[in-house]
Design a protein around this motif. Sequence first.
Motif, PDB file in Angstrom:
ATOM      1  N   ARG A  86      36.867  90.831 105.179  1.00 17.14           N
ATOM      2  CA  ARG A  86      37.159  92.107 105.478  1.00 17.14           C
ATOM      3  C   ARG A  86      38.642  92.505 104.920  1.00 17.14           C
ATOM      4  O   ARG A  86      39.092  93.449 104.289  1.00 17.14           O
ATOM      5  N   LEU A  87      39.683  91.466 105.325  1.00 16.96           N
ATOM      6  CA  LEU A  87      40.947  91.685 104.861  1.00 16.96           C
ATOM      7  C   LEU A  87      41.058  91.630 103.488  1.00 16.96           C
ATOM      8  O   LEU A  87      41.798  92.452 102.750  1.00 16.96           O
ATOM      9  N   ALA A  88      40.584  90.826 102.849  1.00 15.30           N
ATOM     10  CA  ALA A  88      40.477  90.360 101.236  1.00 15.30           C
ATOM     11  C   ALA A  88      40.100  91.833 100.652  1.00 15.30           C
ATOM     12  O   ALA A  88      40.502  92.270  99.549  1.00 15.30           O
ATOM     13  N   GLU A  89      38.980  92.506 101.177  1.00 13.07           N
ATOM     14  CA  GLU A  89      38.594  93.757 100.797  1.00 13.07           C
ATOM     15  C   GLU A  89      39.672  94.708 100.850  1.00 13.07           C
ATOM     16  O   GLU A  89      39.811  95.882 100.119  1.00 13.07           O
ATOM     17  N   LEU A  90      40.321  94.826 101.927  1.00 10.39           N
ATOM     18  CA  LEU A  90      41.550  95.844 102.214  1.00 10.39           C
ATOM     19  C   LEU A  90      42.543  95.933 101.162  1.00 10.39           C
ATOM     20  O   LEU A  90      42.979  96.732 100.929  1.00 10.39           O
ATOM     21  N   VAL A  91      42.921  94.374 100.921  1.00  6.55           N
ATOM     22  CA  VAL A  91      44.159  94.264 100.245  1.00  6.55           C
ATOM     23  C   VAL A  91      43.991  93.779  98.919  1.00  6.55           C
ATOM     24  O   VAL A  91      44.974  93.637  98.038  1.00  6.55           O
ATOM     25  N   GLY A  92      42.736  93.369  98.511  1.00 10.15           N
ATOM     26  CA  GLY A  92      42.632  92.848  97.133  1.00 10.15           C
ATOM     27  C   GLY A  92      42.913  91.531  96.998  1.00 10.15           C
ATOM     28  O   GLY A  92      43.250  91.311  95.926  1.00 10.15           O
ATOM     29  N   PRO A  94      42.861  87.172  97.216  1.00 12.94           N
ATOM     30  CA  PRO A  94      41.795  85.992  97.130  1.00 12.94           C
ATOM     31  C   PRO A  94      42.019  85.362  98.452  1.00 12.94           C
ATOM     32  O   PRO A  94      43.024  85.387  99.060  1.00 12.94           O
ATOM     33  N   ILE A  95      40.931  84.512  98.760  1.00 12.54           N
ATOM     34  CA  ILE A  95      41.007  83.670 100.097  1.00 12.54           C
ATOM     35  C   ILE A  95      40.749  82.237  99.696  1.00 12.54           C
ATOM     36  O   ILE A  95      39.996  81.841  98.847  1.00 12.54           O
ATOM     37  N   ARG A  96      41.699  81.426 100.075  1.00  6.72           N
ATOM     38  CA  ARG A  96      41.625  80.003  99.958  1.00  6.72           C
ATOM     39  C   ARG A  96      41.523  79.102 101.176  1.00  6.72           C
ATOM     40  O   ARG A  96      42.177  79.424 102.115  1.00  6.72           O
ATOM     41  N   ALA A  97      40.750  77.979 101.047  1.00  7.24           N
ATOM     42  CA  ALA A  97      40.701  77.017 102.223  1.00  7.24           C
ATOM     43  C   ALA A  97      40.162  75.742 101.712  1.00  7.24           C
ATOM     44  O   ALA A  97      40.097  75.674 100.649  1.00  7.24           O
ATOM     45  N   PRO A 100      34.892  75.137 100.585  1.00  6.47           N
ATOM     46  CA  PRO A 100      34.666  76.112  99.362  1.00  6.47           C
ATOM     47  C   PRO A 100      33.867  77.396  99.848  1.00  6.47           C
ATOM     48  O   PRO A 100      34.038  78.495  99.211  1.00  6.47           O
ATOM     49  N   GLU A 101      33.143  77.206 100.877  1.00  9.01           N
ATOM     50  CA  GLU A 101      32.336  78.453 101.301  1.00  9.01           C
ATOM     51  C   GLU A 101      33.152  79.393 101.883  1.00  9.01           C
ATOM     52  O   GLU A 101      32.750  80.558 102.259  1.00  9.01           O
ATOM     53  N   LEU A 102      34.356  79.096 102.385  1.00  8.79           N
ATOM     54  CA  LEU A 102      35.444  80.197 102.978  1.00  8.79           C
ATOM     55  C   LEU A 102      35.997  80.619 101.840  1.00  8.79           C
ATOM     56  O   LEU A 102      36.793  81.832 102.083  1.00  8.79           O
ATOM     57  N   CYS A 103      36.136  80.343 100.659  1.00  2.25           N
ATOM     58  CA  CYS A 103      36.819  80.706  99.362  1.00  2.25           C
ATOM     59  C   CYS A 103      36.463  82.061  98.819  1.00  2.25           C
ATOM     60  O   CYS A 103      34.995  82.325  98.899  1.00  2.25           O
ATOM     61  N   LEU A 104      37.063  83.123  98.329  1.00  2.00           N
ATOM     62  CA  LEU A 104      36.824  84.101  97.599  1.00  2.00           C
ATOM     63  C   LEU A 104      37.759  84.483  96.488  1.00  2.00           C
ATOM     64  O   LEU A 104      38.866  84.360  96.739  1.00  2.00           O
ATOM     65  N   ARG A 105      37.093  84.318  95.456  1.00  5.75           N
ATOM     66  CA  ARG A 105      37.709  84.615  94.176  1.00  5.75           C
ATOM     67  C   ARG A 105      39.102  83.597  93.938  1.00  5.75           C
ATOM     68  O   ARG A 105      40.029  83.993  93.259  1.00  5.75           O
TER      69      ARG A 105
END
Length: 258
Positions: A86-92, A94-97, A100-105
């Motif tokens: 949701r934060l990634a959606e709000l601020v545009g 990426p997510i890294r961890a 791999p399943e937690l990562c986004l873009r």
Amino acid sequence: MISHPAYGELRAVTPYAAVLLAENPSGMTLDGTNTWLLRVPGAESCVVVDPGPADEAHLGRIAAHGPVELILLTHFHGDHSDGATRLAELVGAPIRAIDPELCLRAEPLADGETVHAGGLDIKIVATPGHTADSLCLLVADAVFTGDTILGRGTTVVAHPDGSLAPYLDSLRWLASLPKGTPAFPGHGPEIADVVPVAEHYLAHRVQRLEQVRGALETLGAEATARQVVELVYADVDQSLWWAAEMSVHAQLDYLRAR
């Protein structure tokens, strides 16, 4: 150490790190989840470490302190990661961890990698044990420990994902850092020097292992984790026995593998 301010109030801890405390206190999360915002003075964007729970008010407050360049997760537990998408959606951002399943873009984090964001060099150090995907961040002269070390008390080896042998190795690494290295945990207040705390954690784990060995001598080699908890953790609030049982499972696995 300085105690936490009211929930929702951004508090500067160093020139490059500030903390926003999520309002999700519990026996496991202490005062709540520490969401860390990292940026050098003058940097336009920041790095968010552990957005915390899927709490719209908390996430909105994080977003208000943007722009956010990157979201980093210290491990998969929901009190650290549930709000990330949701934060990634709000601020545009990426997510890294490590997972791999937690990562986004973005690609998963690698042990030993240095991430350049918020004007900072952020070194990723895999510190498995609490969970298999746990990591710490070395930033400037400090270490961000997630749940590997807490601001007070000790953490759980969250069996079956968590494991004691790698956790002991992770604690030894933290104990090997230069004396005076401050630690900024995922829960609880800051730690002025991580080294004696890591040494205390190691001593605590050795003590618990000896207690578990003694319990097996009393209860028999095939005793269950619950039976051991009832004997070894008799002084712990029973509402936390489920967490103690995870650690005991990990301790039994460790002992029975030797």
